[in-house]
Design a protein around this motif. Structure first.
Motif, short mmCIF file in Angstrom:
data_model
loop_
_atom_site.label_atom_id
_atom_site.label_comp_id
_atom_site.label_asym_id
_atom_site.label_seq_id
_atom_site.Cartn_x
_atom_site.Cartn_y
_atom_site.Cartn_z
N ARG A 123 0.84 -1.21 0.00
CA ARG A 123 0.00 0.00 0.00
C ARG A 123 0.86 1.25 0.00
O ARG A 123 0.39 2.32 -0.31
N HIS A 124 2.15 1.10 0.37
CA HIS A 124 3.02 2.27 0.48
C HIS A 124 4.34 2.00 -0.23
O HIS A 124 5.40 1.91 0.43
N PRO A 125 4.34 1.90 -1.56
CA PRO A 125 5.57 1.51 -2.27
C PRO A 125 6.76 2.41 -1.99
O PRO A 125 7.89 1.95 -1.91
N GLY A 126 6.50 3.71 -1.79
CA GLY A 126 7.61 4.65 -1.58
C GLY A 126 8.27 4.48 -0.23
O GLY A 126 9.41 4.87 -0.02
N ARG A 127 7.58 3.85 0.71
CA ARG A 127 8.09 3.79 2.08
C ARG A 127 8.73 2.45 2.43
O ARG A 127 9.25 2.27 3.52
N VAL A 128 8.65 1.50 1.49
CA VAL A 128 9.13 0.15 1.80
C VAL A 128 10.55 -0.05 1.28
O VAL A 128 10.82 0.17 0.10
N GLY A 129 11.47 -0.44 2.16
CA GLY A 129 12.81 -0.81 1.72
C GLY A 129 12.76 -2.22 1.16
O GLY A 129 12.13 -3.10 1.76
N THR A 130 13.35 -2.45 0.03
CA THR A 130 13.27 -3.78 -0.59
C THR A 130 14.67 -4.38 -0.74
O THR A 130 15.65 -3.65 -0.92
N PRO A 131 14.76 -5.70 -0.70
CA PRO A 131 16.06 -6.36 -0.84
C PRO A 131 16.66 -6.10 -2.22
O PRO A 131 15.93 -5.78 -3.17
N PRO A 132 17.98 -6.28 -2.36
CA PRO A 132 18.64 -6.07 -3.65
C PRO A 132 17.98 -6.90 -4.75
O PRO A 132 17.59 -8.05 -4.53
N GLY A 133 17.84 -6.30 -5.91
CA GLY A 133 17.29 -7.03 -7.05
C GLY A 133 15.79 -7.08 -7.09
O GLY A 133 15.21 -7.72 -7.97
N THR A 134 15.13 -6.42 -6.13
CA THR A 134 13.66 -6.40 -6.10
C THR A 134 13.19 -4.95 -6.10
O THR A 134 13.99 -4.03 -5.92
N ARG A 135 11.89 -4.77 -6.29
CA ARG A 135 11.35 -3.41 -6.18
C ARG A 135 9.96 -3.49 -5.58
O ARG A 135 9.32 -4.55 -5.57
#
Ligand SMILES: NC(=O)c1ccc[n+]([C@@H]2O[C@H](COP(=O)([O-])OP(=O)(O)OC[C@H]3O[C@@H](n4cnc5c(N)ncnc54)[C@H](OP(=O)(O)O)[C@@H]3O)[C@@H](O)[C@H]2O)c1
Length: 203
Positions: free
Chosen positions: A31-43
Motif C-alpha cells: 500500500r506504500h511503495p515509496g516507504r518500503v525498503g526492498t532487498p537487492p534485485g527487487t522493487r
C-alpha cells in the motif's frame, strides 16, 4: 520466474529476498511503495502492479488485510497463488476460523480462477530464511487442488532448502492452519523459541 509478493513484512520480505537471490524477478505489492525498503534485485510497487507482474503471486498479509489485498490485486485467474496467511484471532489466542473452512479456501473463494496453494504458513519466517537444521531440512507441507500449481510451489519451496511434502487438497488447509497455531504456541507460549521446525520422518 516472475513473482509478485503482496506484503513485504516478515514472511513476504524473507521469501522475496531469498527468491531474488536465486535469480527470480521479484516485485513486492504494498500500500506504500515509496516507504518500503526492498532487498537487492527487487522493487516495490502497488499491489495491482505486483500481481500483474507475477506468474506466481504470494499472499503474505495479516488475515485482516486479506480481503482488501486481494481486491487490490484484481483478476488473478490462471495465476498460481501461494497463500501464506494464518487466520489468527486478533489477540493471537487461536484461529479466527477453522474446522469447517480455512483461510486457504476463503482466499480461493475471493480469487476466482486462481490456482491456490497453501504453503509457508506452518513455520516461522526465520525458518524461511534458513530451513536447515544441521543436515536436516525442515519439512514444508503444502496443499492445493491444482497439480501443476502444487509442483511450482514445491519447486519454489525446495529452492529455499525445505523438504516439500504434498499434504493433499486445498481443504487440508483446515489442518495446516491449526498446525501453524501449534508452531506459534510451542515457540512463544511453551517457550521453545522460533528456532524450531516440523520434520516428517519416514521409515
Ligand atoms: N511471521 C511469521 O513467522 C509467519 C509465518 C508463517 C505465516 N505467517 C502469516 O503470514 C502473514 C504475514 O505475516 P508477517 O509476519 O509477514 O506480517 P507483517 O510482518 O506484519 O507484514 C505484513 C505485510 O502485509 C502488508 N499489508 C497489510 N495489509 C495489507 C493490504 N490490505 N494490502 C497490501 N498489503 C498489506 C503490510 O504492509 P503495509 O501495512 O505497510 O501495507 C506488511 O508488509 C500473516 O497472515 C501471518 O499469519 C507469518
Amino acid at each position: 520466474m516472475r513473482i509478485g509478493i503482496i506484503g513485504a513484512g516478515n514472511v513476504g520480505g524473507t521469501l522475496g529476498r531469498r527468491w531474488a537471490g536465486a535469480g527470480h524477478e521479484v516485485v513486492f505489492g504494498t500500500r506504500h511503495p515509496g516507504r518500503v525498503g526492498t532487498p537487492p534485485g527487487t522493487r516495490a510497487a502497488r499491489v495491482r502492479e505486483a500481481a500483474e507482474h507475477g506468474e506466481v503471486v504470494v499472499l503474505a498479509t495479516p488475515w485482516d488485510g486479506v480481503r482488501e489485498a486481494l481486491a487490490a490485486a484484481g483478476d488473478l485467474a490462471g495465476k498460481v497463488l501461494l497463500d501464506c496467511t494464518n487466520p489468527l484471532a486478533a489477540d493471537l489466542s487461536g484461529l479466527a476460523i477453522g474446522h469447517t473452512t480455512s483461510a486457504g479456501e476463503q482466499v480461493a473463494a475471493l480469487s476466482p480462477g486462481a490456482r491456490v496453494v497453501k504453503v509457508f504458513n506452518s513455520t516461522g519466517a526465520g525458518n524461511m530464511a534458513d530451513p536447515l537444521y544441521g543436515e536436516q531440512a525442515a519439512t514444508m507441507l503444502y496443499c492445493g487442488d491444482d497439480g501443476e500449481a502444487k509442483g511450482i510451489a514445491a519447486r519454489l519451496t525446495a529452492e529455499l532448502g525445505f523438504e516439500p511434502v504434498d499434504a493433499g487438497p486445498l481443504r487440508n488447509a483446515r489442518l495446516l492452519e491449526p498446525l501453524a497455531m501449534l508452531w506459534i504456541s510451542l515457540a512463544y507460549v511453551q517457550g521453545l523459541g522460533p528456532g524450531i521446525a516440523f520434520k516428517l520422518l519416514r521409515r
